[in-house]
Design a protein around this motif. Sequence first.
Motif, short mmCIF file in Angstrom:
data_model
loop_
_atom_site.label_atom_id
_atom_site.label_comp_id
_atom_site.label_asym_id
_atom_site.label_seq_id
_atom_site.Cartn_x
_atom_site.Cartn_y
_atom_site.Cartn_z
N VAL A 275 0.84 -1.21 0.00
CA VAL A 275 0.00 0.00 0.00
C VAL A 275 0.87 1.26 0.00
CG1 VAL A 275 -1.68 1.32 1.33
CG2 VAL A 275 -1.94 -1.15 1.12
N ALA A 276 1.93 1.25 0.81
CA ALA A 276 2.81 2.41 0.88
C ALA A 276 3.51 2.66 -0.45
CB ALA A 276 3.83 2.22 2.00
N THR A 277 3.99 1.60 -1.09
CA THR A 277 4.70 1.74 -2.37
C THR A 277 3.79 2.32 -3.44
OG1 THR A 277 6.12 -0.14 -1.81
CG2 THR A 277 6.03 0.51 -4.12
N LEU A 278 2.60 1.73 -3.57
CA LEU A 278 1.66 2.23 -4.58
C LEU A 278 1.24 3.66 -4.27
CD1 LEU A 278 -0.64 -0.91 -5.04
CD2 LEU A 278 1.13 -0.07 -6.59
N GLY A 279 1.06 3.97 -2.98
CA GLY A 279 0.66 5.32 -2.61
C GLY A 279 1.73 6.36 -2.92
N VAL A 280 2.98 6.04 -2.60
CA VAL A 280 4.07 7.00 -2.82
C VAL A 280 4.30 7.26 -4.30
CG1 VAL A 280 6.56 7.34 -2.58
CG2 VAL A 280 5.22 6.51 -0.63
#
Length: 707
Positions: free
Chosen positions: A39-44
């Motif tokens: 989730v963090a990777t896609l969000g960033v």
Amino acid sequence: MNFRERLQAWRYNLVPDHLVGEILTKRWTDNAIPFLALVATLGVFGSIIPGFFKPVSLQESTRQLGEFSLVVIGMTVVMLGGGIDLSVGSIFALSCFSAVYVFFILEQSVWLALVAALATGLVFGAINGYLVGYLRLRAFLTTLVTFIFGRALFDILVSTYAADVQLSQASSDVLDFIGDGTFWGLSVSVWLAIILAVVTHIALTRSRPGWHVLAVGGSRRSAHNAGIRVRRTVFMTYVFSGFCCSIGGFLIACRLSGAGPGTGLNLEIMALTAAVVGGVSLGGGRGSVVKGLMGAIIVLTMTNGLIRLGYGTGTNQMVLGILLAVAVTIDIRWLKNRHKVLNEVYVAPVYLKMGETQSAAPGSGTPYELDNRLSEAEHIGLGELEGPEDVILDRDDHLYCGTRHGEIVRFFAPDYRRSEVFAHIGGFPLGLAFDRQGNLISCVGAMGLYSVSPEREVERLSAETARSWTSIVDDARLRDPNDCDIAPDGRIYFTDSTKRYDAHDWALDSIENRATGRLLVYDPKDGSTRTLLDGYRYTNGVCVAHDGKSLFFAESWACRVHRYWLEGPKAGTAECVIRDMPGYPDNINRASDGNYWMAWLGMRTPSFDLSLRHPDMRKRMTRRLPQDEWLFPNINTGGVVKFNEKGGIVETLGDLSGTAHPMVTSMREHKGFLFVGGILNNRIGRYRIDGADPNWTSPASYCGAKP
């Protein structure tokens, strides 16, 4: 119940039992880290790169993801089996070249090119599997050599035939569709990756070969001792990895219509990083295909995102290296220390207000008043036994009991001084019953329902039931099978005391006090096991009524006895017949006078009853104090109770002196004697019952056994 008590009850019982197991167990903690990272990777990257989630951008990225995911799936299976495959990049590249050579240079069909790619991957996978699995060479060094050899061979072939490929006029609509076409909005490579991922996941979690892979990865020695063909299993994991790489190589050959020096370059590092970041353990045995795919998305998103941000190949490699190092560190440190963390947070107490009870103290004048008669019981096997939780006698008056060493011991009539190990099952044999054929049925803690034939052959009857439809966690496994009895039709009714703890941690369930106990039935006609009732606080003893139309079962931590109807207008329903007892009920058995014997494994205390209304206190206790200082229920002093069909108390027996049999978990009437067992005792007691029928035998009391 006042307002504060209502608020506590709502607060601590709000989370369903099946969610507690998911929230606080290893499965949730293992899945949380890769999911949050995804989730963090896609969000960033989605926020800092314009158009990152546009369909055109996603379509090209998903093509790469499909090919990359296939390789990651193969790497995941190898790692689950306890190995590692550093040659995936070379196999991927060689399979790509094989397809290109057959189609563009030999000008054969696309399907023959696919066969060539598959053959290349399977051959190299078989070589790795043979060297690692059968010759037992080091996986890291072996696949490193295969990687070097394969890469060198690919570079030679590419430089030799590059011009011929460029001059080829071969073309095919099928090749173009596989490489660039879409089906229902997704590329062919993505569909193939999804199909292979689903099939692989089902195979790993629902098939015997998949279980073998996980068992070998967890412990090869244990897997070998269990009869699993370890070498063949390891061999097949590498063959499967080669198969996955060959499909990926064929797909990229279709997409690029060629093969270049960069094909498959550094793919082994990317695939290994994806698997580890996703949560697949380097130690083997832990992980899943889903975790590997999450890691694949993370790694591919990072690499493509950095390229679109203008960073070069060196930066990409550095980021992958850092990511791999962090993932490996977390994997190793978490694997080493997670049991410490989980032990502190696993126990999740709930609110429970026990009902008022009558005293069992001498001189109280209540129906539950205990006396000291059990102190007169003679000892059998004193010092020879450890934990005879249940006792039973056969048609020849021989006495049987289980021990904490996984054995069933037989004492020979008439004096019961001579004994032998009748069978070694393992686990902790608890409840016992004889069927019509003379087979000894036993509930074995942490293992399941077992049968021991008169010839001493051990057979497992059941180790699981159907999974609950509303449960997120797979609660099919029998964790604490406790007691059993046999109905006139041969069906075996038994209890599984808790879905949260194994048999050796049974006392911890009392502190948590969640209603996870259940009543089950095993049908020997078709070998099926069904859950009849669920949601009780530690289901324990079970006993079919004298007429065979109903059964009684104990709910230990709630101090209640219930009646479940097998026939009649109430069939399939349960009703409470005894509630708010001063003791914790355990095994139940029939008596010669038409009544029923019930064991009390311990007695209620005001302090523990009070703690049940304060789950916060119990939670702090389990986190801040060592376990030997926790407040447990009193299970050092119990007794025996006789009750009738309607739940009325007829008689009580105890050992107030604490010298003979203070802790009682079972009793069995046989020819005028009451045989007493206790899970914390080192002996069996035999007490003569005044006025009992001297001809009434224990086997005759079993609806499923012949007199």
